[in-house]
Design a protein around this motif. Structure first.
Motif, PDB file in Angstrom:
ATOM      1  N   UNK A  30       0.812  -1.214   0.000  1.00  0.00           N
ATOM      2  CA  UNK A  30       0.000   0.000   0.000  1.00  0.00           C
ATOM      3  C   UNK A  30       0.849   1.270   0.000  1.00  0.00           C
ATOM      4  N   UNK A  31       2.153   1.141   0.307  1.00  0.00           N
ATOM      5  CA  UNK A  31       3.034   2.298   0.337  1.00  0.00           C
ATOM      6  C   UNK A  31       3.963   2.368  -0.873  1.00  0.00           C
ATOM      7  N   UNK A  32       4.172   1.251  -1.552  1.00  0.00           N
ATOM      8  CA  UNK A  32       5.381   1.119  -2.336  1.00  0.00           C
ATOM      9  C   UNK A  32       5.505   2.085  -3.507  1.00  0.00           C
ATOM     10  N   UNK A  33       4.412   2.406  -4.176  1.00  0.00           N
ATOM     11  CA  UNK A  33       4.503   3.360  -5.277  1.00  0.00           C
ATOM     12  C   UNK A  33       4.073   4.720  -4.740  1.00  0.00           C
ATOM     13  N   UNK A  34       5.046   5.477  -4.275  1.00  0.00           N
ATOM     14  CA  UNK A  34       4.777   6.783  -3.684  1.00  0.00           C
ATOM     15  C   UNK A  34       5.364   7.853  -4.593  1.00  0.00           C
ATOM     16  N   UNK A  35       4.560   8.755  -5.097  1.00  0.00           N
ATOM     17  CA  UNK A  35       5.127   9.819  -5.924  1.00  0.00           C
ATOM     18  C   UNK A  35       6.003  10.737  -5.080  1.00  0.00           C
ATOM     19  N   UNK A  36       7.040  11.254  -5.713  1.00  0.00           N
ATOM     20  CA  UNK A  36       7.869  12.250  -5.047  1.00  0.00           C
ATOM     21  C   UNK A  36       7.030  13.497  -4.848  1.00  0.00           C
ATOM     22  N   UNK A  37       7.035  14.107  -3.654  1.00  0.00           N
ATOM     23  CA  UNK A  37       6.233  15.309  -3.434  1.00  0.00           C
ATOM     24  C   UNK A  37       6.567  16.414  -4.442  1.00  0.00           C
ATOM     25  N   UNK A  38       5.562  17.187  -4.805  1.00  0.00           N
ATOM     26  CA  UNK A  38       5.791  18.316  -5.708  1.00  0.00           C
ATOM     27  C   UNK A  38       6.830  19.256  -5.118  1.00  0.00           C
ATOM     28  N   UNK A  39       7.684  19.767  -5.974  1.00  0.00           N
ATOM     29  CA  UNK A  39       8.724  20.722  -5.564  1.00  0.00           C
ATOM     30  C   UNK A  39       9.597  20.174  -4.437  1.00  0.00           C
ATOM     31  N   UNK A  40       9.889  18.861  -4.501  1.00  0.00           N
ATOM     32  CA  UNK A  40      10.736  18.258  -3.474  1.00  0.00           C
ATOM     33  C   UNK A  40      12.078  18.973  -3.376  1.00  0.00           C
ATOM     34  N   UNK A  41      12.512  19.189  -2.151  1.00  0.00           N
ATOM     35  CA  UNK A  41      13.856  19.691  -1.877  1.00  0.00           C
ATOM     36  C   UNK A  41      14.231  19.213  -0.484  1.00  0.00           C
ATOM     37  N   UNK A  42      15.491  18.912  -0.283  1.00  0.00           N
ATOM     38  CA  UNK A  42      15.974  18.440   1.015  1.00  0.00           C
ATOM     39  C   UNK A  42      16.149  19.624   1.946  1.00  0.00           C
ATOM     40  N   UNK A  43      15.494  19.582   3.094  1.00  0.00           N
ATOM     41  CA  UNK A  43      15.639  20.658   4.069  1.00  0.00           C
ATOM     42  C   UNK A  43      16.757  20.322   5.050  1.00  0.00           C
ATOM     43  N   UNK A  44      17.413  21.357   5.551  1.00  0.00           N
ATOM     44  CA  UNK A  44      18.544  21.214   6.462  1.00  0.00           C
ATOM     45  C   UNK A  44      18.296  22.122   7.658  1.00  0.00           C
ATOM     46  N   UNK A  45      18.493  21.589   8.865  1.00  0.00           N
ATOM     47  CA  UNK A  45      18.228  22.388  10.061  1.00  0.00           C
ATOM     48  C   UNK A  45      19.197  22.011  11.173  1.00  0.00           C
ATOM     49  N   UNK A  46      19.069  22.709  12.291  1.00  0.00           N
ATOM     50  CA  UNK A  46      19.904  22.416  13.449  1.00  0.00           C
ATOM     51  C   UNK A  46      21.214  23.171  13.417  1.00  0.00           C
ATOM     52  N   UNK A  47      22.277  22.487  13.808  1.00  0.00           N
ATOM     53  CA  UNK A  47      23.577  23.119  13.991  1.00  0.00           C
ATOM     54  C   UNK A  47      24.345  23.173  12.670  1.00  0.00           C
ATOM     55  N   UNK A  48      23.794  23.952  11.743  1.00  0.00           N
ATOM     56  CA  UNK A  48      24.418  24.158  10.438  1.00  0.00           C
ATOM     57  C   UNK A  48      24.406  25.647  10.113  1.00  0.00           C
ATOM     58  N   UNK A  49      25.386  26.074   9.334  1.00  0.00           N
ATOM     59  CA  UNK A  49      25.484  27.492   8.977  1.00  0.00           C
ATOM     60  C   UNK A  49      24.521  27.856   7.845  1.00  0.00           C
ATOM     61  N   UNK A  50      24.393  26.980   6.862  1.00  0.00           N
ATOM     62  CA  UNK A  50      23.583  27.258   5.674  1.00  0.00           C
ATOM     63  C   UNK A  50      22.333  26.385   5.702  1.00  0.00           C
ATOM     64  N   UNK A  51      21.190  27.001   5.938  1.00  0.00           N
ATOM     65  CA  UNK A  51      19.933  26.256   6.079  1.00  0.00           C
ATOM     66  C   UNK A  51      19.071  26.318   4.817  1.00  0.00           C
ATOM     67  N   UNK A  52      19.672  26.668   3.704  1.00  0.00           N
ATOM     68  CA  UNK A  52      18.910  26.672   2.461  1.00  0.00           C
ATOM     69  C   UNK A  52      18.513  25.253   2.058  1.00  0.00           C
ATOM     70  N   UNK A  53      17.371  25.128   1.373  1.00  0.00           N
ATOM     71  CA  UNK A  53      16.943  23.826   0.884  1.00  0.00           C
ATOM     72  C   UNK A  53      17.782  23.418  -0.330  1.00  0.00           C
ATOM     73  N   UNK A  54      17.860  22.088  -0.539  1.00  0.00           N
ATOM     74  CA  UNK A  54      18.660  21.531  -1.618  1.00  0.00           C
ATOM     75  C   UNK A  54      17.778  20.786  -2.605  1.00  0.00           C
ATOM     76  N   UNK A  55      17.502  21.383  -3.775  1.00  0.00           N
ATOM     77  CA  UNK A  55      16.770  20.633  -4.809  1.00  0.00           C
ATOM     78  C   UNK A  55      17.653  19.551  -5.400  1.00  0.00           C
ATOM     79  N   UNK A  56      17.031  18.652  -6.134  1.00  0.00           N
ATOM     80  CA  UNK A  56      17.745  17.500  -6.667  1.00  0.00           C
ATOM     81  C   UNK A  56      18.927  17.913  -7.546  1.00  0.00           C
TER      82      UNK A  56
END
Length: 252
Positions: free
Chosen positions: A96-122
């Protein structure tokens, strides 16, 4: 550079202080008997709460020993292309999970103890230095297979975003609700990847599209699929299975 040879004697020397501390507390003597479970908890075992607490203590002991044994210079075994398992069995198959579309406008978010918190697109991740590996995936269910993954070394990514490399943990959240976390030393180990490709092409949903963690020095449940967020933190983040009693360090 001369690589240090990790011998059994050297490993024992590394973990000896931890073993000695636990031995002084009498932990092992108490943990290895049913009566010991009562001593550890001071609870009535018929309620299961005493057993749960004792098992939790034993798991934390196991985590500490595995952490002491871990060396960032010790590589998981690699294999030639001829050794790749075909067809490769992917883990965590739920119809029931296996075919999951990638969310629209996917980008990797970065948070916490990092200097650059910009999102990373593919496309931005694909522009970073890439590494390929043929390593063994070891599932906690008892099977293992050899596969090929390619992507960005996690250490390269963490340095690029200005992560605090002295922080204790790196946690991962996935858009299907899964989560896990690893220690910083494991994150910086050179074989730990943010994988973009499986075998000869981009990840498909069953392999964790669009991005997954691939960490061959740990059991397969740590290689989270369908990533959407990374956090660098000093607060223990746990994980989906870890919060249900699985070993957190999960080294192989």
């Amino acid at each position: 550079m001369t690589e240090t040879r990790i011998t059994p004697a050297l490993r024992m020397a590394e973990i000896q202080p931890e073993l000695e501390r636990l031995r002084r507390r009498g932990f092992l003597r108490r943990a290895l008997s049913l009566g010991g479970l009562t001593l550890l908890t001071g609870c009535d075992l018929s309620t299961h709460s005493g057993i749960d607490a004792a098992l939790e203590a034993i798991l934390r002991f196991d985590d500490r020993i595995q952490k002491a044994l871990f060396s960032p210079h010790r590589m998981a075994e690699t294999y030639p292309a001829s050794a790749i398992t075909k067809p490769f069995r992917f883990n965590a198959y739920y119809a029931e999970w296996q075919v999951r579309p990638v969310p629209d406008n996917w980008a990797l978010s970065v948070s916490g103890l990092v200097r650059d918190k910009r999102e990373w697109p593919l496309a931005a991740l694909m522009a970073l230095p890439q590494q390929s590996q043929i390593t063994r995936h070891i599932c906690i269910e008892g099977w293992s297979q050899i596969g090929q993954w390619s992507g960005v070394p996690l250490g390269v990514f963490l340095r690029r975003v200005g992560a605090d490399l002295s922080a204790r943990y790196v946690s991962f959240k996935c858009f299907d609700g899964y989560s896990t976390s690893i220690d910083m030393a494991s994150a910086l180990q050179s074989q730990t990847l943010l994988a973009l490709d499986f075998e000869t092409g981009p990840l498909t949903p069953q392999w964790g599209a669009p991005l997954r963690l691939r960490i061959p020095t740990k059991l397969g449940f740590k290689s989270a699929k369908n990533l959407e967020a990374i956090e660098v933190t000093n607060t223990y983040p746990g994980g989906y299975w870890e919060n249900q009693g699985y070993d957190w360090f999960a080294g192989v």
